[in-house]
Write a protein that holds these residues in place. Structure first.
Motif, PDB file in Angstrom:
ATOM      1  N   ASP A 119       0.812  -1.209   0.000  1.00 50.54           N
ATOM      2  CA  ASP A 119       0.000   0.000   0.000  1.00 50.54           C
ATOM      3  C   ASP A 119       0.849   1.264   0.000  1.00 50.54           C
ATOM      4  N   LEU A 120       1.910   1.283   0.807  1.00 51.94           N
ATOM      5  CA  LEU A 120       2.738   2.479   0.885  1.00 51.94           C
ATOM      6  C   LEU A 120       3.375   2.767  -0.463  1.00 51.94           C
ATOM      7  N   TRP A 121       3.863   1.718  -1.097  1.00 51.49           N
ATOM      8  CA  TRP A 121       4.492   1.925  -2.411  1.00 51.49           C
ATOM      9  C   TRP A 121       3.466   2.415  -3.428  1.00 51.49           C
ATOM     10  N   GLU A 122       2.223   1.991  -3.288  1.00 48.09           N
ATOM     11  CA  GLU A 122       1.168   2.487  -4.169  1.00 48.09           C
ATOM     12  C   GLU A 122       1.041   4.000  -4.030  1.00 48.09           C
ATOM     13  N   GLY A 123       1.094   4.508  -2.803  1.00 51.14           N
ATOM     14  CA  GLY A 123       1.035   5.947  -2.589  1.00 51.14           C
ATOM     15  C   GLY A 123       2.229   6.663  -3.194  1.00 51.14           C
ATOM     16  N   ILE A 124       3.416   6.092  -3.058  1.00 52.75           N
ATOM     17  CA  ILE A 124       4.631   6.686  -3.618  1.00 52.75           C
ATOM     18  C   ILE A 124       4.526   6.777  -5.135  1.00 52.75           C
ATOM     19  N   VAL A 125       4.041   5.698  -5.760  1.00 51.05           N
ATOM     20  CA  VAL A 125       3.932   5.686  -7.221  1.00 51.05           C
ATOM     21  C   VAL A 125       2.864   6.673  -7.687  1.00 51.05           C
ATOM     22  N   HIS A 126       1.740   6.752  -6.974  1.00 49.90           N
ATOM     23  CA  HIS A 126       0.716   7.727  -7.336  1.00 49.90           C
ATOM     24  C   HIS A 126       1.277   9.148  -7.275  1.00 49.90           C
ATOM     25  N   ARG A 127       2.118   9.405  -6.298  1.00 48.04           N
ATOM     26  CA  ARG A 127       2.712  10.735  -6.179  1.00 48.04           C
ATOM     27  C   ARG A 127       3.629  11.012  -7.371  1.00 48.04           C
ATOM     28  N   HIS A 128       4.454  10.035  -7.721  1.00 45.66           N
ATOM     29  CA  HIS A 128       5.301  10.189  -8.914  1.00 45.66           C
ATOM     30  C   HIS A 128       4.445  10.424 -10.156  1.00 45.66           C
ATOM     31  N   LEU A 129       3.389   9.657 -10.281  1.00 45.50           N
ATOM     32  CA  LEU A 129       2.510   9.769 -11.442  1.00 45.50           C
ATOM     33  C   LEU A 129       1.910  11.166 -11.518  1.00 45.50           C
ATOM     34  N   ALA A 130       1.486  11.709 -10.387  1.00 51.05           N
ATOM     35  CA  ALA A 130       0.865  13.037 -10.368  1.00 51.05           C
ATOM     36  C   ALA A 130       1.823  14.113 -10.867  1.00 51.05           C
ATOM     37  N   TYR A 131       3.058  14.108 -10.400  1.00 46.96           N
ATOM     38  CA  TYR A 131       4.009  15.134 -10.813  1.00 46.96           C
ATOM     39  C   TYR A 131       4.399  14.978 -12.275  1.00 46.96           C
ATOM     40  N   THR A 132       4.424  13.751 -12.758  1.00 46.13           N
ATOM     41  CA  THR A 132       4.714  13.523 -14.170  1.00 46.13           C
ATOM     42  C   THR A 132       3.569  14.043 -15.032  1.00 46.13           C
ATOM     43  N   GLN A 133       2.339  13.741 -14.663  1.00 40.38           N
ATOM     44  CA  GLN A 133       1.178  14.221 -15.416  1.00 40.38           C
ATOM     45  C   GLN A 133       1.101  15.741 -15.408  1.00 40.38           C
ATOM     46  N   ASN A 134       1.414  16.351 -14.277  1.00 37.34           N
ATOM     47  CA  ASN A 134       1.387  17.811 -14.204  1.00 37.34           C
ATOM     48  C   ASN A 134       2.468  18.428 -15.084  1.00 37.34           C
ATOM     49  N   SER A 135       3.669  17.836 -15.089  1.00 36.25           N
ATOM     50  CA  SER A 135       4.741  18.351 -15.954  1.00 36.25           C
ATOM     51  C   SER A 135       4.347  18.245 -17.420  1.00 36.25           C
ATOM     52  N   TRP A 136       3.726  17.146 -17.777  1.00 34.68           N
ATOM     53  CA  TRP A 136       3.275  16.938 -19.144  1.00 34.68           C
ATOM     54  C   TRP A 136       2.232  18.008 -19.519  1.00 34.68           C
ATOM     55  N   PHE A 137       1.301  18.266 -18.616  1.00 36.30           N
ATOM     56  CA  PHE A 137       0.299  19.311 -18.853  1.00 36.30           C
ATOM     57  C   PHE A 137       0.968  20.672 -19.019  1.00 36.30           C
ATOM     58  N   GLU A 138       1.950  20.975 -18.165  1.00 38.56           N
ATOM     59  CA  GLU A 138       2.643  22.268 -18.223  1.00 38.56           C
ATOM     60  C   GLU A 138       3.379  22.455 -19.546  1.00 38.56           C
ATOM     61  N   MET A 139       3.764  21.362 -20.177  1.00 35.60           N
ATOM     62  CA  MET A 139       4.466  21.444 -21.463  1.00 35.60           C
ATOM     63  C   MET A 139       3.506  21.447 -22.649  1.00 35.60           C
ATOM     64  N   GLY A 140       2.233  21.709 -22.390  1.00 37.74           N
ATOM     65  CA  GLY A 140       1.281  21.808 -23.481  1.00 37.74           C
ATOM     66  C   GLY A 140       0.381  20.613 -23.646  1.00 37.74           C
ATOM     67  N   GLY A 141       0.335  19.731 -22.648  1.00 39.71           N
ATOM     68  CA  GLY A 141      -0.518  18.551 -22.736  1.00 39.71           C
ATOM     69  C   GLY A 141      -1.990  18.900 -22.612  1.00 39.71           C
ATOM     70  N   GLU A 142      -2.842  17.925 -22.868  1.00 41.72           N
ATOM     71  CA  GLU A 142      -4.280  18.125 -22.822  1.00 41.72           C
ATOM     72  C   GLU A 142      -4.752  18.444 -21.396  1.00 41.72           C
ATOM     73  N   LYS A 143      -5.937  19.071 -21.305  1.00 36.95           N
ATOM     74  CA  LYS A 143      -6.483  19.459 -20.008  1.00 36.95           C
ATOM     75  C   LYS A 143      -6.745  18.255 -19.115  1.00 36.95           C
ATOM     76  N   ASN A 144      -7.058  17.109 -19.735  1.00 41.91           N
ATOM     77  CA  ASN A 144      -7.360  15.936 -18.908  1.00 41.91           C
ATOM     78  C   ASN A 144      -6.156  15.491 -18.084  1.00 41.91           C
ATOM     79  N   LEU A 145      -4.947  15.900 -18.472  1.00 40.49           N
ATOM     80  CA  LEU A 145      -3.759  15.567 -17.687  1.00 40.49           C
ATOM     81  C   LEU A 145      -3.776  16.287 -16.340  1.00 40.49           C
ATOM     82  N   LEU A 146      -4.295  17.515 -16.329  1.00 41.43           N
ATOM     83  CA  LEU A 146      -4.388  18.249 -15.068  1.00 41.43           C
ATOM     84  C   LEU A 146      -5.360  17.553 -14.122  1.00 41.43           C
ATOM     85  N   GLU A 147      -6.505  17.142 -14.640  1.00 39.62           N
ATOM     86  CA  GLU A 147      -7.478  16.423 -13.815  1.00 39.62           C
ATOM     87  C   GLU A 147      -6.897  15.093 -13.347  1.00 39.62           C
ATOM     88  N   ALA A 148      -6.169  14.409 -14.231  1.00 42.28           N
ATOM     89  CA  ALA A 148      -5.546  13.131 -13.858  1.00 42.28           C
ATOM     90  C   ALA A 148      -4.513  13.335 -12.759  1.00 42.28           C
TER      91      ALA A 148
END
Length: 618
Positions: A374-403
């Motif tokens: 479970d703890l590792w699941e939280g760590i990976v979700h956190r990594h995933l969130a920052y990656t999705q946000n960076s992708w959105f900041e570089m011009g990605g689709e709006k759904n990346l921000l919601e994701a």
């Protein structure tokens, strides 16, 4: 040392720095005098009285130690502040300056010894070691004069990576193999940029349990080692499963104040087989490089090429299935490669790598749900969130921000407030920022209210006394959200709450130590007060808005933040016009001045990001 430096003026009795503080700069006396004193059980002992032309404060910079004395202005004093990199460069490239500094240091140390001896204090005595406490320092430390005269503080490369001896590796066979592998690949792929060194001792902390207390101990102890050994990144670990696997941990000298895509914390353990081959060796090198945090322009400029070449060599590891690794260990292994992809995407600004990282994180999450962790699941979700946000900041689709927002919420369900209060609060603060961003793109009318709730959640944990930087940041962003929602709804009470939150943030944000953050909050305060005076028509509110805008403008102009200064100047001019207009209205009613002035808004995040990232963890 005649070029560069910032002129600073002090009044009689002003403290320039205190004994025990971090050594941030050296000073040359332009005019006046400075007294150096040292605390003792008998009170303050005067060590020296320095005159015009003398350099002081240099010792702590040269040996990376805290201030050894307190410096106080005697009468009015004008000083030139010299930044560490300029002082060290001058010492290393100018033999005359090196000789003068050494001679002056020796002279001052002898004088200090005499003064301390007269006071009945020995500068050479130290408390005996406590045999009940484990050693918390590495085996070797550079001496004072080797640091003084060795080029670039003894560094061999742009980045210095230190490898500690692994625990439960009695003959150091695995440690040696990992060291040789890293060294070989650093020479082939990193060139002059990467140096691998061994500490020649195990890491002081032999506790790999996952808890906030252990993570904090790991980070603080690792930073102490890195300071003493001039390193940028420390790698340590433990041999497991009868030496078939290795569990690695990594910590940086200067951690980011905020996480980025692929950023690695001490909780991010990496599991891998201990027997390296042509696939695992490049993987090891790549995940280690992904943990680097550039702290200067030279380091930043080489990150994209270093990571891209490392990723190309490490990519085959994603297809390799190791029988030595169980499902949770395999998940950590694959997360390490996803971190490398995310870091590569972040620094190269190529979204294809961020997309690969997202896919790999999602693959890991699917595997974790079939196993335990479970703890590792939280760590990976956190990594995933920052990656999705960076992708959105570089011009990605709006759904990346919601994701990204949803990934952060998933992580906060794992990092519960009761067990992981700081981690939970950090996640809440980031959720607040992304929801504010979501409102700005007009995607959700409820986003601002949810953003305010998220910041209020974070402030249940952060306090002005225990975590001042985090608390001040959350208050600042809460004020922005309250101000915007209040203006949209015409809610004066909400705008007043915004102004109060700004004032609270300014209690911990300092113009001296964090000028851009201080200016950003002053600007927010000016905006809130300006909106209030439009409705209340109170001259004192308009005057307070003018003062807040002027304070922000002074910093922006001094820091050459041109765009911010231009917009702030426009807002200041409007506030000044209203303040002048309201002056004669005191005690009268004039309904003709009802125009709603709309302040020109701007985003100061880019200018303040560097300052926020430079802040050390509390």
């Amino acid at each position: 040392m005649s070029d560069g430096g910032t002129i600073k003026k002090f009044k009689n009795g002003d403290i320039i720095f205190n004994e025990g503080e971090a050594s941030g700069a050296a000073y040359v006396i332009i005019k006046g005098a400075v007294e150096l004193t040292k605390n003792s059980k008998h009170g303050a002992v005067r060590l020296a009285n320095l005159k015009s032309g003398e350099l002081f404060g240099e010792m702590g910079i040269i040996d990376a130690s805290p201030r050894s004395a307190t410096a106080r202005a005697v009468g009015s004093a004008t000083l030139k502040e010299i930044q560490p990199e300029n002082l060290l460069k001058g010492i290393q490239t100018d033999p005359d300056l090196s000789s003068k500094v050494m001679s002056k240091l020796v002279e001052r140390l002898r004088a200090a010894d005499e003064m301390l001896a007269k006071a009945g204090i020995s500068s050479k005595t130290a408390a005996p070691p406590d045999p009940t406490k484990p050693a918390t320092s590495p085996a070797k430390k550079k001496g004072f004069f080797s640091r003084l005269f060795s080029a670039d503080k003894g560094r061999q490369a742009t980045f210095e990576i230190l490898l500690a001896d692994f625990h439960d590796d009695p003959d150091n066979q695995i440690t040696s193999a990992f060291y040789e592998s890293l060294k070989t690949l650093a020479q082939r792929l990193g060139g002059a940029h990467i140096s691998i060194r061994r500490t020649e001792s195990p890491f002081a902390l032999n506790d790999f349990n996952d808890s906030p207390m252990v993570w904090g101990q790991m980070k603080s102890t690792a930073q102490r080692w890195l300071n003493e050994l001039d390193g940028d990144l420390l790698v340590w670990g433990q041999a497991r499963n009868n030496a078939q696997t290795v569990h690695l941990r990594l910590a940086q000298l200067h951690p980011l104040r905020h996480e980025r895509a692929g950023s690695i914390l001490p909780c991010d353990g990496i599991d891998m087989p201990s027997e390296l081959d042509d696939i695992l060796a490049p993987y090891l090198y790549g995940v280690v490089l992904a943990a680097l945090i550039p702290s200067n322009k030279t380091q930043l400029e080489c990150m994209d090429s270093l990571l891209e070449s490392a990723l190309n060599d490490a990519r085959p590891a994603l297809q390799k299935r190791m029988r030595e690794l169980k499902t949770p260990q395999q998940a950590r292994f694959e997360t390490g490669l996803a971190n490398l992809m995310a870091s590569c995407g972040y620094f190269t600004k190529k979204t294809v790598y961020l997309k690969e990282a997202e896919e790999t994180y999602l693959k890991v999450l699917r595997a974790i749900r079939r196993g335990s962790g479970d703890l590792w699941e939280g760590i990976v979700h956190r990594h995933l969130a920052y990656t999705q946000n960076s992708w959105f900041e570089m011009g990605g689709e709006k759904n990346l921000l919601e994701a990204s927002i949803e990934s952060l919420r998933e992580a906060s369900r794992v990092f519960e407030k009761s067990a992981f209060p700081t981690e939970w609060a950090d996640l809440q603060a980031m959720i607040g920022q992304l929801l504010y961003k979501k409102d700005q793109i007009g995607d959700d009318d409820n986003a601002l209210q949810e953003s305010i709730s998220a910041y209020q959640n974070a402030l249940q944990v952060f306090t002005a006394s225990a975590t001042p930087q985090r608390w001040g940041e959350a208050k600042h962003h809460l004020a922005r959200a309250l101000q915007l929602l209040g203006s949209q709804r015409g809610d004066l009470d909400m705008i007043a709450r915004s102004a109060e939150a700004c004032r609270e943030a300014l209690a911990v944000r300092s113009k001296t130590h964090t000028p851009m953050l201080w200016a950003a909050t002053q600007n927010n305060l000016g905006s809130a007060l300006f909106m209030l005076c439009q409705k209340t028509r109170k001259p004192e509110t308009a005057d307070a808005a003018v003062k807040a805008f002027q304070a922000a403008l002074d910093v922006y102009e001094a820091r050459k933040a041109t765009k911010l200064a231009q917009v702030t100047q426009k807002n200041l001019s409007r506030a000044q016009e209203v303040a002048i207009d309201l002056g004669p209205l005191l005690g009268t009613q004039n309904s003709t001045e009802t125009e709603n002035f709309t302040l020109e808004d701007f985003d100061d995040s880019a200018e303040t990001a560097a300052e926020e990232n430079s802040l050390r963890e509390e």
